[in-house]
Motif scaffolding. Structure first.
Motif, PDB file in Angstrom:
ATOM      1  N   PRO A 173       4.279   0.579  -5.438  1.00 20.91           N
ATOM      2  CA  PRO A 173       3.773   0.280  -4.091  1.00 20.91           C
ATOM      3  C   PRO A 173       4.717  -0.634  -3.300  1.00 20.91           C
ATOM      4  O   PRO A 173       4.980  -0.380  -2.120  1.00 20.91           O
ATOM      5  CB  PRO A 173       2.420  -0.385  -4.354  1.00 20.91           C
ATOM      6  CG  PRO A 173       2.001   0.148  -5.686  1.00 20.91           C
ATOM      7  CD  PRO A 173       3.273   0.278  -6.472  1.00 20.91           C
ATOM      8  N   ILE A 197       6.776   0.298   0.218  1.00 24.20           N
ATOM      9  CA  ILE A 197       6.622  -0.527   1.427  1.00 24.20           C
ATOM     10  C   ILE A 197       7.974  -1.086   1.854  1.00 24.20           C
ATOM     11  O   ILE A 197       8.313  -1.081   3.051  1.00 24.20           O
ATOM     12  CB  ILE A 197       5.607  -1.661   1.172  1.00 24.20           C
ATOM     13  CG1 ILE A 197       4.200  -1.068   1.020  1.00 24.20           C
ATOM     14  CG2 ILE A 197       5.638  -2.681   2.297  1.00 24.20           C
ATOM     15  CD1 ILE A 197       3.153  -2.063   0.559  1.00 24.20           C
ATOM     16  N   GLU A 245       0.452  -0.300   4.082  1.00 25.55           N
ATOM     17  CA  GLU A 245      -0.809  -0.621   3.421  1.00 25.55           C
ATOM     18  C   GLU A 245      -1.975   0.011   4.174  1.00 25.55           C
ATOM     19  O   GLU A 245      -2.000   0.033   5.405  1.00 25.55           O
ATOM     20  CB  GLU A 245      -0.980  -2.136   3.340  1.00 25.55           C
ATOM     21  CG  GLU A 245       0.022  -2.816   2.419  1.00 25.55           C
ATOM     22  CD  GLU A 245      -0.253  -4.300   2.254  1.00 25.55           C
ATOM     23  OE1 GLU A 245      -1.348  -4.743   2.654  1.00 25.55           O
ATOM     24  OE2 GLU A 245       0.625  -5.010   1.736  1.00 25.55           O
ATOM     25  N   GLY A 262      -4.465   2.525  -1.779  1.00 25.77           N
ATOM     26  CA  GLY A 262      -4.162   1.327  -1.020  1.00 25.77           C
ATOM     27  C   GLY A 262      -2.979   1.475  -0.096  1.00 25.77           C
ATOM     28  O   GLY A 262      -2.605   0.530   0.597  1.00 25.77           O
ATOM     29  N   LEU A 263      -2.375   2.666  -0.084  1.00 26.93           N
ATOM     30  CA  LEU A 263      -1.213   2.920   0.753  1.00 26.93           C
ATOM     31  C   LEU A 263      -1.375   4.238   1.500  1.00 26.93           C
ATOM     32  O   LEU A 263      -2.060   5.154   1.038  1.00 26.93           O
ATOM     33  CB  LEU A 263       0.065   3.009  -0.101  1.00 26.93           C
ATOM     34  CG  LEU A 263       0.570   1.771  -0.821  1.00 26.93           C
ATOM     35  CD1 LEU A 263       1.854   2.103  -1.572  1.00 26.93           C
ATOM     36  CD2 LEU A 263       0.820   0.630   0.143  1.00 26.93           C
TER      37      LEU A 263
END
Length: 868
Positions: A611, A615, A622, A629-630
């Motif tokens: 994750p 990012i 997010e 969660g992404l």
């Protein structure tokens, strides 16, 4: 002498046990691929009864008498010094043949211990080997222990003659304890075993030792042989930082007192090395045989006997998989007996070596040339985690402008917008539709050195556009070279645009090749070697030095360390060493590992978690509403979407496990072994980056869960993603060349005329030559294989006996079940034809993150560890 025999008839109320072990395999791969050990290939621990096939012992009398003795140690009853009471020496008895759970070539022996009720419950045992050779101890099981039931000891360790050891060999029951919860009678033994594993940091290590210690990478070169084989020491300096490797203690070279001499065998803590019945031994044996025997033979055939050092057409390359290379009888006789290479010989009577067809051309021979496939492999190929979102235009450089001039990209909006369907660069950046594969900064400082050799290269930038159908479209490629007047003048850059006809199409194909050559080198030296193999080794060393085998985190991480130190040692001997396979066949040449050290300066452990990586690269944001969660900005991003499923499963399992043993954050801070492990890992194992502010402080359960998840991700899924697609994608050298030998031809030059007349010949004269291609194919074909006894994510070699705690075992079973469900989900994705990036023009579905696999060259499967 016959005390063992007496025990057969006078057992009384003795404690019954079963010992499982394996004789030293007579086909010991470490012995076959290096100088013979003192016991010899056939001798071994059970040479007196062993044979080449490694058959089980055929007589119980082989172990009667004073051969192998055990002494139980109490976990509940202490002597006057507070240490667990030690029972009487007891010898193995007869061979048992009716145990159905025995693995291949394992043998079970009965044993009966004198164990009075006042001795309490056994929690450990000493073992002594009075024979000359070693054996592999698998386990001990005690049955019907009063007031307890059965007790299982997982051992999986080599046991040499007891005179070899300075301290007694000890094993603990499969109980799991935090240091503060260790039964008082076992505390001394737990601490003493860790002291033994740490050693004293002096002397040259011996084969039978189990000492874990650190050293820098100072064994890559051979300066005593010739000056050209001297190599930069990696680690211990700010210019060339590096993760630490295992210390061997070999003497220093005469030429350079800081460099270590090389030898055919490299010390490993004994239980980290191959050398029993594992079929993965054969892969390593083949890898070494290929580098030392097969490859020199093939080079000789191509250069001296066939007198044909170049491919002339793409069909010539494909003939490697269709017709093969005809070999003289003398060469054939040396290569064909080697396991696996038998499979590569044609079965129609022709004396020809024929490689398996790579998946990338199994359906379509030419689809690799398309722009769509070129771009798709940046998100679904063997190096799928380098591409970044373009957030500023033009792209800028982080290189020192005082030293290297202005390295800002020369790509303009006018280059891009004609192929963007009416979208402006500003709009595309705002809408997250521009991406870049940037291989400029790591390479540019070394270009002048690289281009002074027979190889010719550029620093590259590739800009891509996210289309409405979810695919990526390359818009422009920038090729940059050092300025002829000096580095401070900045690069000389040219921008190339897509073309489909005439010589411009051939120029564009070459431009893509220069990009892929850079990507191939970065993949092999950074994504693969540095970011998986090398960075994990310090974790293995620190774990064994500071986390007891009964520590919960040791048990959690152990499967993810299997065979890694061994394959890394082999790599230093034949792959990444001076004039080894990588230096010889990849563009970076003599600077290969040195360049990876420069990249390591920016390595960040926390950003290795998927994750955080997504990012950081700007390809995800997010999103609390998402199950992961992404939200992926490239929705159809096979590596990322599949990886997030695997990541979530790992983290859920690790979270359950950690929270079972640690009931509060305070327990983390109070865990002396865990704190010592983490401190040494940061300050020594990755000590060149110890001042980085991003390291976890390791004070909370959340930090431990995240750190463990990242480490397991690196060792399992990340390595699988960048390793097992090597041959399926790169086995066709046209698709993933590893070298460039000529610059882009300029108009009016003979090379330009050749390109216009015969683009295939020109392309082949530019990329990896035939000799290096054969080397690459031979090596990556082995590296891309799974062994028959591979341990995959969600599985453990110890079966259900790795801990006695039921809740962690149930959580682990749920983890395995979740991985099976994920595999079904990924299969369904690959059947969805609207997701074009999942199979692409080459019709090759993205399967690298399927958790399971069969043996062999499958392009799928996530092993627990970096074992090849």
């Amino acid at each position: 002498m016959f005390s063992g025999v007496t025990g057969l008839f006078d057992r009384g109320q003795k404690l019954k046990g079963t010992v499982v072990l394996m004789q030293k395999n007579t086909l010991d791969i470490n012995a076959l691929t290096a100088a013979k050990s003192p016991t010899g290939i056939i001798g071994g621990a059970f040479g007196i009864v062993g044979d080449v096939a490694g058959n089980i012992l055929d007589t119980a009398t082989s172990f009667l008498g004073r051969s192998i003795a055990l002494r139980l140690i109490s976990a509940t009853s202490a002597d006057a010094a507070g240490k667990g009471k030690v029972g009487k020496e007891t010898f193995l008895e007869g061979l048992l043949t009716s145990i159905p759970t025995l693995g291949d070539k394992q043998n079970a022996f009965s044993i009966h211990f004198e164990w009075d009720s006042n001795m309490g419950i056994p929690g450990a045992f000493y073992i002594d080997n009075f024979m000359q050779g070693e054996f592999f101890l698998v386990s001990l099981t005690l049955e019907d222990v009063p007031n307890h039931g059965s007790i299982h000891f997982v051992c999986n360790s080599w046991i040499y003659n007891s005179k070899k050891y300075k301290t007694d060999r000890i094993f603990f029951a499969n109980k799991t304890y935090l240091p503060s919860e260790t039964p008082a009678p076992l505390v001394y033994y737990r601490q003493e075993e860790l002291k033994t594993l740490r050693g004293d940091g002096t002397g040259e290590r011996k084969e039978w030792e189990r000492i874990y210690d650190y050293d820098v990478y100072n064994d890559l070169g051979e300066p005593d042989s010739k000056p050209q084989l001297a190599r930069q020491i990696l680690g211990g300096s700010s210019d060339f930082p590096y993760p630490r490797r295992g210390r061997t203690g070999r003497r220093k070279t005469k030429t350079d007192p800081k460099s270590e001499t090389r030898s055919p065998t490299v010390y490993l803590p004994r239980d980290e090395s191959f050398g029993h019945t594992k079929s993965s031994d054969f892969l390593v044996y083949i890898l070494k045989s290929a580098s030392q025997n097969v490859i020199p033979q093939l080079r000789s055939v191509v250069t001296l006997q066939l007198n044909n050092p170049e491919f002339n057409t793409f069909q010539d390359v494909r003939s490697l998989y269709e017709g093969g290379i005809k070999l003289p009888t003398d060469v054939l006789s040396q290569i064909s007996p080697i396991p696996l290479f038998k499979e590569l010989f044609r079965s129609d009577g022709e004396q020809a070596l024929k490689f398996p067809p790579p998946k990338v051309i199994q359906v379509d021979h030419s689809a690799w040339q398309t722009d769509e496939e070129f771009a798709r492999e940046m998100i679904a190929g063997v190096n799928p985690h380098i591409i970044k979102k373009l957030s500023e235009f033009p792209p800028k450089s982080k290189l020192d402008s005082q030293k290297f001039g202005d390295n800002t990209s020369t790509i303009t909006k006018e280059n891009l917008e004609p192929n963007m369907g009416g979208v402006t660069v500003e709009q595309a950046i705002q809408d997250n539709r521009l991406y870049i594969l940037d291989h400029h900064d790591p390479l540019f400082p070394y270009l002048r050195k690289i281009n002074a050799t027979e190889t010719k290269a550029y620093a590259t930038r590739t800009i891509l556009f996210l289309q409405d159908d979810g695919t990526l479209k390359p818009l422009a490629i920038e090729l940059s070279r050092p300025h002829p007047q000096g580095d401070s003048f900045g690069p000389v850059s040219n921008v190339y645009l897509p073309a489909s006809e005439g010589v411009e199409a051939s120029i564009w194909l070459l431009a893509k090749a220069f990009v892929v050559v850079n990507d191939s080198c970065y993949h092999q030296l950074v994504s693969h070697w540095l970011n998986t193999h090398a960075v994990v080794e310090p974790f293995i060393i620190a774990t064994n030095r500071h986390l007891s085998v009964v520590h919960p985190i040791h048990k959690l991480l152990l499967p993810h360390y299997r065979d890694t130190m061994n394959i890394n040692a082999l790599a230093r001997n034949v792959l990444v060493n001076a004039e080894g396979i990588i230096e010889s066949t990849f563009l970076w040449g003599n600077y290969a590992l040195e360049m990876s050290a420069v990249v390591y300066k920016d390595w960040n452990f926390i950003e290795q978690g998927l994750p955080n990586d997504l990012i950081k690269r700007g390809v995800a944001v997010e999103d609390p509403a998402s199950p992961t969660g992404l939200r992926l900005l490239i929705e159809d991003y096979p590596y990322a979407s599949d990886g997030l499923e695997i990541w979530a499963a790992i983290k859920s399992w690790v979270g359950e496990y950690v929270n079972f043993y640690y009931k509060s954050d305070a327990a983390i801070a109070q865990d002396a072994e865990l704190q010592a492990f983490w401190k040494e890992l940061v300050e020594v194992g990755h000590g060149d980056l110890k001042n980085a502010t991003w390291w976890f402080k390791m004070q909370t359960r959340e930090e431990l869960i995240e750190a463990s998840t990242i480490l397991i991700w690196i060792a399992s899924a990340l390595h699988a993603a960048v390793n097992f697609g090597q041959y399926p994608y790169g086995g066709y050298i046209l698709n993933r060349p590893t070298k460039s030998r000529r610059f882009m031809p300029e108009k009016g030059s003979p090379e330009y005329d050749e390109l216009a007349k015969d683009y295939q010949k020109s392309y082949l004269r530019t990329i990896t030559p035939k000799n290096d291609t054969l080397t690459d194919l031979t090596i990556i074909e082995v590296l891309s294989r799974h062994a028959s006894d591979e341990q995959y994510l969600g599985d453990r070699i110890e079966g259900d006996n790795w801990t006695s705690d039921s809740q962690p075992k149930e959580a682990f079973k749920r983890f395995g079940k979740k991985l099976a469900e994920i595999e079904q989900k990924l299969t369904q994705r690959n059947n969805d034809e609207t997701l074009r990036n999942r199979y692409g023009p080459v019709k090759m579905p993205y399967t690298l993150l399927y958790p399971s696999s069969e043996e062999g060259l499958t392009c799928r499967g996530i092993p627990n560890s970096i074992s090849i």
